[in-house]
Scaffold this motif. Structure first.
Motif, PDB file in Angstrom:
ATOM      1  N   ARG A  82       6.810  57.982  16.751  1.00 17.51           N
ATOM      2  CA  ARG A  82       8.202  57.809  17.169  1.00 17.51           C
ATOM      3  C   ARG A  82       8.617  56.338  17.190  1.00 17.51           C
ATOM      4  O   ARG A  82       9.797  56.039  17.320  1.00 17.51           O
ATOM      5  N   TYR A  83       7.634  55.440  17.056  1.00 13.08           N
ATOM      6  CA  TYR A  83       7.945  54.014  17.082  1.00 13.08           C
ATOM      7  C   TYR A  83       7.449  53.353  15.807  1.00 13.08           C
ATOM      8  O   TYR A  83       6.429  53.747  15.242  1.00 13.08           O
ATOM      9  N   PHE A  87       6.369  47.903  16.851  1.00 12.07           N
ATOM     10  CA  PHE A  87       6.959  48.017  18.179  1.00 12.07           C
ATOM     11  C   PHE A  87       6.087  48.790  19.163  1.00 12.07           C
ATOM     12  O   PHE A  87       6.291  48.707  20.367  1.00 12.07           O
ATOM     13  N   ALA A  88       5.110  49.532  18.662  1.00 15.35           N
ATOM     14  CA  ALA A  88       4.298  50.386  19.540  1.00 15.35           C
ATOM     15  C   ALA A  88       3.603  49.577  20.634  1.00 15.35           C
ATOM     16  O   ALA A  88       3.543  50.003  21.796  1.00 15.35           O
ATOM     17  N   VAL A  91       5.933  48.764  23.538  1.00 16.55           N
ATOM     18  CA  VAL A  91       6.150  49.890  24.454  1.00 16.55           C
ATOM     19  C   VAL A  91       5.037  49.965  25.486  1.00 16.55           C
ATOM     20  O   VAL A  91       5.284  50.205  26.676  1.00 16.55           O
ATOM     21  N   ARG A 137      12.902  60.644  17.747  1.00 16.53           N
ATOM     22  CA  ARG A 137      13.214  59.237  18.009  1.00 16.53           C
ATOM     23  C   ARG A 137      14.115  59.092  19.238  1.00 16.53           C
ATOM     24  O   ARG A 137      13.921  58.191  20.056  1.00 16.53           O
ATOM     25  N   ARG A 141      13.315  57.242  22.917  1.00 20.52           N
ATOM     26  CA  ARG A 141      14.182  56.236  23.535  1.00 20.52           C
ATOM     27  C   ARG A 141      14.509  56.620  24.982  1.00 20.52           C
ATOM     28  O   ARG A 141      14.475  55.784  25.886  1.00 20.52           O
ATOM     29  N   ARG A 144      11.426  56.112  27.185  1.00 25.81           N
ATOM     30  CA  ARG A 144      11.229  54.695  27.523  1.00 25.81           C
ATOM     31  C   ARG A 144      12.137  54.273  28.665  1.00 25.81           C
ATOM     32  O   ARG A 144      11.716  53.558  29.578  1.00 25.81           O
TER      33      ARG A 144
END
Length: 276
Positions: A82-83, A87-88, A91, A137, A141, A144
């Motif tokens: 999903r990232y 960027f993982a 997170v 996705r 979001r 997060r």
């Protein structure tokens, strides 16, 4: 992988690293020197306070002759479809941060987006994606953003360029919804929100910028462009990034004036919706 399971796996990573390092008769400082990080970082990896980047895990494997175990563990733990790959790791760090500082020049920060806005952004960059891909996705979001509701949430400072308040992402209705959501979080004091106005001229950093601080680890900076991102932990570079953020924040409107401007922009978008 659930957050608890992921943290347990990182703890296993740290325990295994410590065991293999001690079996090799190498101190944290010695291992750090060989893999180009500080000995303190090695200690933080072993305590699962900080997560190593993939290239560091690969060098640890080579130094300890670990047959790739640390690279495999690292790939497994940071691999979330999903990232984006770059960027993982952000997170993971976001969940551990005591303070997060964001500057976004073109879009609402991910932690402040409503689902309709996040969906529109995903479709803009993946116009041929399946519904399942898009919804995954969006769900990521939303997941997060849950850290802002958690009892142990980080202090979150966000500065957005005034441009963000005038771009109709997903149409006027979707943008109004997200601006309302952002304003509500600011009013509830879950985020300290500021707007960098057009009148301030050029910001000290032209792209998105994030700083993360931790209780028991050095700070990190993250910068991102359209197709790549860089997680930075060199103290000198992080210091420069912090200075840029301070300059941006110093030129931004006060939180009170910023909140009023966000609410006004949301109302403008709602009027557009009512007249169409």
């Amino acid at each position: 992988m659930a957050n608890g399971s992921r943290q347990a796996a990182w703890e296993f990573f740290g325990t295994e690293l410590k065991r293999r390092r001690e079996d090799a008769g190498i101190t944290q400082v010695e291992l750090g020197a060989r893999v180009f990080v500080s000995g303190g970082y090695i200690g933080q990896f072993e305590q699962a306070i900080r997560k190593p980047q993939l290239d560091v895990a690969q060098r640890i494997d080579e130094t300890l002759q670990a047959d790739g175990i640390f690279e495999r563990l690292c790939r497994k733990l940071i691999d979330d479809p999903r990232y984006a790959d770059y960027f993982a790791g952000v997170v993971e760090l976001e969940r551990l941060a005591s303070t997060v500082y964001d500057f976004e020049p073109t879009v609402v920060p991910g932690l402040l987006q409503a689902p309709t806005y996040a969906r529109a952004l995903t479709l803009a960059t993946h116009p041929f994606a399946t519904d399942e891909f898009v919804e995954d996705r969006v769900a990521a979001r939303v997941e997060r953003s849950g850290i802002l509701k958690d009892a142990t949430r980080p202090e979150y400072w966000a500065v957005v360029h005034e441009t963000v308040l005038h771009v109709p992402v997903g149409g006027p209705g979707a943008t109004a919804e997200t601006l309302d959501h952002m304003a509500a979080l600011a009013a509830e004091r879950r985020v300290l929100l500021q707007v960098f106005p057009f009148s301030a001229g050029a910001p000290a950093n032209s792209g998105s910028l994030r700083l993360m601080e931790f209780e028991d680890a050095p700070p990190t900076a993250y910068t991102e462009t359209s197709f790549s991102g860089s997680l930075l932990d060199d103290p000198a570079v992080v210091k420069r990034a912090r200075r840029a953020y301070d300059l941006i924040r110093g030129a931004a409107l006060s939180p009170e004036a910023s909140l009023a401007l966000v609410r006004s922009a949301a109302e403008d978008f709602r009027r557009c919706t009512s007249t169409t």
